[in-house]
Write a protein that holds these residues in place. Structure first.
Motif, PDB file in Angstrom:
ATOM      1  N   LEU A  16      20.722  62.550  58.906  1.00 50.94           N
ATOM      2  CA  LEU A  16      21.370  63.713  59.615  1.00 50.94           C
ATOM      3  C   LEU A  16      22.733  62.916  60.495  1.00 50.94           C
ATOM      4  O   LEU A  16      23.441  63.621  60.323  1.00 50.94           O
ATOM      5  N   GLY A  17      22.362  62.053  61.162  1.00 54.66           N
ATOM      6  CA  GLY A  17      23.666  61.474  61.868  1.00 54.66           C
ATOM      7  C   GLY A  17      23.070  60.528  63.160  1.00 54.66           C
ATOM      8  O   GLY A  17      22.023  60.254  63.094  1.00 54.66           O
ATOM      9  N   THR A  18      23.972  60.545  64.105  1.00 54.30           N
ATOM     10  CA  THR A  18      24.011  59.354  65.112  1.00 54.30           C
ATOM     11  C   THR A  18      24.051  60.164  66.380  1.00 54.30           C
ATOM     12  O   THR A  18      25.167  60.908  66.612  1.00 54.30           O
TER      13      THR A  18
ATOM     14  N   GLY B  56      13.354  57.020  64.957  1.00 57.85           N
ATOM     15  CA  GLY B  56      14.598  57.953  64.603  1.00 57.85           C
ATOM     16  C   GLY B  56      14.300  58.627  63.226  1.00 57.85           C
ATOM     17  O   GLY B  56      14.604  59.756  63.181  1.00 57.85           O
ATOM     18  N   ALA B  57      13.439  57.770  62.400  1.00 60.75           N
ATOM     19  CA  ALA B  57      13.103  58.571  60.970  1.00 60.75           C
ATOM     20  C   ALA B  57      12.144  59.603  61.348  1.00 60.75           C
ATOM     21  O   ALA B  57      12.352  60.780  60.641  1.00 60.75           O
ATOM     22  N   ALA B  58      11.224  59.369  62.118  1.00 66.41           N
ATOM     23  CA  ALA B  58      10.116  60.513  62.609  1.00 66.41           C
ATOM     24  C   ALA B  58      10.961  61.676  63.035  1.00 66.41           C
ATOM     25  O   ALA B  58      10.513  62.725  62.849  1.00 66.41           O
TER      26      ALA B  58
ATOM     27  N   ALA C 134      29.505  67.013  72.050  1.00 69.97           N
ATOM     28  CA  ALA C 134      30.513  65.607  71.703  1.00 69.97           C
ATOM     29  C   ALA C 134      29.866  64.172  71.368  1.00 69.97           C
ATOM     30  O   ALA C 134      30.484  63.338  70.670  1.00 69.97           O
ATOM     31  N   ARG C 135      28.512  64.179  71.786  1.00 64.10           N
ATOM     32  CA  ARG C 135      27.695  62.635  71.424  1.00 64.10           C
ATOM     33  C   ARG C 135      27.268  62.717  70.466  1.00 64.10           C
ATOM     34  O   ARG C 135      26.415  61.830  70.044  1.00 64.10           O
ATOM     35  N   TRP C 136      27.291  63.867  69.509  1.00 67.33           N
ATOM     36  CA  TRP C 136      26.357  63.818  68.464  1.00 67.33           C
ATOM     37  C   TRP C 136      27.538  63.831  67.122  1.00 67.33           C
ATOM     38  O   TRP C 136      28.202  64.516  66.956  1.00 67.33           O
TER      39      TRP C 136
ATOM     40  N   SER D  93      23.198  53.683  70.584  1.00 65.02           N
ATOM     41  CA  SER D  93      22.892  55.045  69.660  1.00 65.02           C
ATOM     42  C   SER D  93      21.589  55.001  69.102  1.00 65.02           C
ATOM     43  O   SER D  93      21.130  53.893  68.987  1.00 65.02           O
ATOM     44  N   VAL D  94      21.310  56.180  68.664  1.00 67.98           N
ATOM     45  CA  VAL D  94      20.180  56.436  67.970  1.00 67.98           C
ATOM     46  C   VAL D  94      20.338  57.161  66.823  1.00 67.98           C
ATOM     47  O   VAL D  94      21.052  58.061  66.622  1.00 67.98           O
ATOM     48  N   HIS D  95      20.060  56.230  65.316  1.00 70.47           N
ATOM     49  CA  HIS D  95      20.426  56.973  64.176  1.00 70.47           C
ATOM     50  C   HIS D  95      19.266  57.947  63.795  1.00 70.47           C
ATOM     51  O   HIS D  95      18.061  57.280  63.670  1.00 70.47           O
ATOM     52  N   LEU D  96      19.437  59.086  63.248  1.00 61.10           N
ATOM     53  CA  LEU D  96      18.635  59.921  62.599  1.00 61.10           C
ATOM     54  C   LEU D  96      18.981  59.957  61.136  1.00 61.10           C
ATOM     55  O   LEU D  96      19.877  60.534  60.784  1.00 61.10           O
TER      56      LEU D  96
END
Length: 722
Positions: free
Chosen positions: A482-484, A453-455, A526-528, A476-479
């Protein structure tokens, strides 16, 4: 403290007759009344009890160590049934870390094939070269075990089994040549090594303890020097633990440090016991009166004997509490404190050796030149970023060979090589919650999804084309920064990044497409859920991170992600607080100790303000904080954050000594003394007394960097006086 590791005795007899063995040769002889082999019924009950406990305690992982006696005496067929039963019961509810500890004599291909089937990591006991090993580790006919163990290790190092090789365990004998022992062990290329002090108490002192004042410290420090000469080719757990605790990190071994015990031992008859080493003290010392047929793991976790080993600094003797190295030594192994007169309320029987060893390591790792980070905030930030880069490079050494990670690493190195994208990469690397994930991965299973996710976040920020895919077990994937991204289900996830944003594909074949965020400002799906920020006059935006899975690095819990109205109220409260701060202290952003917060995380109501383990720029703030308290606390915490960050990148003193403690006291008191408050005069006087004590210590106790900081604090104190 939940039980996270179980030592399961599957065979209570042994095919060696080691004369230093705590099971057969010390005070407790309870092995004589136990069945040689664990029964199928007992095994099933252990598995049921442990699975239920893991579920009730909401544990994500649990470790089981197959032990003995000699566990391989059960034979390959029974060993397979044991591994299969544990896997069947536990794998559906938690990540199962199966290990076995063996003397290696019977380790052959049949056993290794079973262990490979269930991914069981293998630790082997070996005391060095043949001469060293055969002082104690002979079989019942007096024959050497050395050649048989070497043949087993030769098999274990074959390509098909190498991934099972966990490491070697050596019991120290000061009669053996330390360099010869260490070289013999490192020649076998173990992924890790550990050196254990022979079990002893005040009733039965260790061998050789009368020959010099600290023979065991001298032996271990000689090995430490050799390990340093070799370039630290593998982790040596006792060394890594001291290096960690000297710099404020956790202990990495039960034998040293103040970390709470989280281990249960289960004998072949299903009896719950405390740590095996207690068998050294007296007959029945490890007993609890509990067994898996009448009791569960939760009951065992509340046993008084277990709780006594979770008391931290309160659980050691008064002598230990006054000792400057107690955070590293931890009072020594619990069993080694025993005497007939005072029970376990003593320092370790190895007290002098442990202190000499810790202080010897501290002196060896103290770097004395002046660090530019102490004179410049920019240099401090650069040094912190370099630390994050080093930690990430360590993760690459662990993960390389994984196709998913190799793709991510190529992307990261590409971003780092282009001046146009390096800044965006650095923004992600410097995000304060990336470091806790790197540090946790360093100690346990690597969190590959979070690193992936960081990459992705770095690629999105840099607006470069990239495709990264991996298996994701959460919804969920957290970046970071930035966000999820919310997922419809766990499984294979693929991120396709372009200059306009990114899209997400899910599924075994990535057939079902989920829209992500068009980060460049287009429509947000909506999923972001993007992270919010707070823009303040005269400074860079502050990121409000209420979603990163590693934000739980504060002394109190963070809130769950805030709803829209709660987030707006929190932002408004922060604006009010910062406006009040600017009104009271217009130049609050100036000076070497000024806070340089980049990320604020909301904490639960009533928590106040806190620094976390996330580095220089992270701040935790209660959702209901008082703006007046915020103004009073922020500048003090900025000073504390600087000192904490300096300690992470430079030596201020010989680790663990009084000079380092005094620097902390003076800095904290000056934080109270600088603002005009009712506590200022009292804090100023305390700081003055601590400065006097610091000046009376030998100059060698501080490094050049520490001496610079002490002079800076002394000048600040004098300016307040004037």
């Amino acid at each position: 403290m939940p039980i996270r590791e179980v030592v399961l005795k599957i065979h209570s007899r042994c095919d060696l007759a080691c004369d230093h063995c705590y099971v057969y040769e010390h005070a407790d002889q309870s092995w004589r009344g136990r069945p040689p082999v664990i029964s199928e019924e007992t095994l099933r009950q252990v598995a049921r009890r442990l699975a239920a406990y893991v579920t009730e305690s909401d544990l994500t992982s649990v470790g089981v160590i197959l032990h003995g006696g000699e566990p391989l005496l059960v034979g390959p067929a029974r060993l397979r049934r044991i591994c299969a039963e544990l896997t069947r019961a536990l794998a559906p509810v938690a990540e199962l870390d199966l290990r076995i500890h063996t003397n290696g004599v019977r380790l052959d291909r049949q056993h290794l094939d079973v262990l490979a089937e269930f991914q069981v990591k293998v630790g082997v006991s070996l005391d060095g070269d043949r001469a060293a090993n055969d002082r104690h580790r002979r079989d019942r006919r007096g024959r050497s075990s050395h050649e048989r163990v070497l043949k087993a290790l030769e098999l274990l190092r074959l390509p098909e089994y190498r991934h099972l090789y966990q490491g070697l365990l050596c019991t120290v004998d000061v009669a053996n040549d330390p360099v010869a022992v260490h070289d013999a062990l490192t020649a076998l290329a173990p992924p890790s090594l550990d050196y254990l002090l022979p079990h002893a108490t005040w009733q039965t002192p260790p061998p050789g303890s009368g020959e010099t004042s600290t023979p065991y410290a001298d032996w271990l420090l000689t090995v430490f020097d050799r390990w340093e000469e070799q370039g630290r080719p593998m982790q040596v757990r006792v060394f890594s633990s001291v290096l960690s605790t000297l710099r404020g990190g956790p202990a990495l071994t039960e034998s040293m440090g103040l970390g709470p015990a989280d281990l249960a031992v289960i004998e072949t008859d299903g009896t719950f016991e405390q740590a095996d080493s207690l068998k050294t003290a007296f007959h029945g010392a490890a007993a609890t009166g509990y067994d898996v047929f009448r009791h569960g793991f939760a009951e065992f976790a509340r046993h008084p004997g277990v709780l006594a080993r979770q008391a931290g600094i309160k659980g050691v003797s008064e002598t230990c509490r006054r000792c400057p190295v107690v955070k590293s030594c931890g009072g020594g192994l619990y069993a080694h404190r025993y005497s007939a007169e005072r029970g376990f309320d003593n320092p370790s029987v190895y007290c002098a050796d442990l202190r000499s060893f810790v202080e010897g390591v501290a002196e060896r790792i103290t770097h004395r030149p002046l660090a530019p980070a102490v004179t410049s905030r920019d240099e401090l930030e650069l040094a912190q970023l370099e630390l994050d880069r080093t930690l990430l490079a360590e993760m690459n050494m662990i993960l390389r060979g994984s196709p998913e990670w190799d793709t991510a690493w190529r992307l990261l190195t590409s971003l780092d090589s282009d001046v146009a994208t390096t800044e965006q990469l650095d923004t992600v690397l410097a995000h304060p919650y990336l470091r806790p994930s790197l540090l946790q991965s360093r100690l346990g299973p690597v969190d590959l999804p979070h690193l992936m996710g960081a990459a992705v976040a770095a690629a999105v920020r840099a607006r470069v084309e990239a495709t990264l895919a991996w298996d994701h077990t959460d919804l969920s994937v957290h970046l970071p920064t930035l966000g999820t991204v919310g997922l419809s289900r766990p499984g294979r996830v693929e991120f396709r990044v372009s200059a306009d944003g990114f899209e997400v594909l899910q599924g075994p074949s990535a057939q079902q497409k989920e829209q992500g965020n068009q980060v460049a400002g287009a429509e947000v799906d909506a999923r972001w859920r993007p992270l919010a920020s707070l823009v303040l006059p005269g400074g860079p935006p502050l990121l409000l991170d209420d979603a990163d899975p590693y934000r739980d690095c504060y002394p109190t819990s963070p809130t769950p992600p805030l709803g829209s109205s709660d987030a707006d109220a929190f932002r408004e409260r922060l604006r009010t607080a910062y406006a009040l701060l600017t009104e009271r202290v217009p130049d609050w952003r100036e000076g070497i100790n000024a806070p340089i917060t980049s990320t604020i995380t909301p904490l639960r109501a009533g928590a106040g303000l806190h620094l976390g383990r996330g580095g220089l720029k992270a701040l935790g703030v209660a959702v209901d904080f008082d703006p007046e308290v915020f103004v009073r606390e922020l500048l003090r915490l900025g000073r504390r954050a600087r000192l904490m960050a300096l300690r992470q990148v430079a030596e201020l003193s010989v680790p663990g000594n009084r000079a380092g403690q005094l620097l902390d006291l003076v800095s904290d008191d000056m934080g109270w003394a600088v603002p005009s408050t009712s506590r200022a005069a009292e804090a100023w006087h305390r700081a003055g007394r601590a400065l006097e004590e610091l000046a009376a210590l030998p100059a060698s106790d501080l490094t050049e960097t520490g001496a610079y900081l002490a002079d800076e604090l002394r000048s600040e104190w004098t300016a307040l006086h004037d």
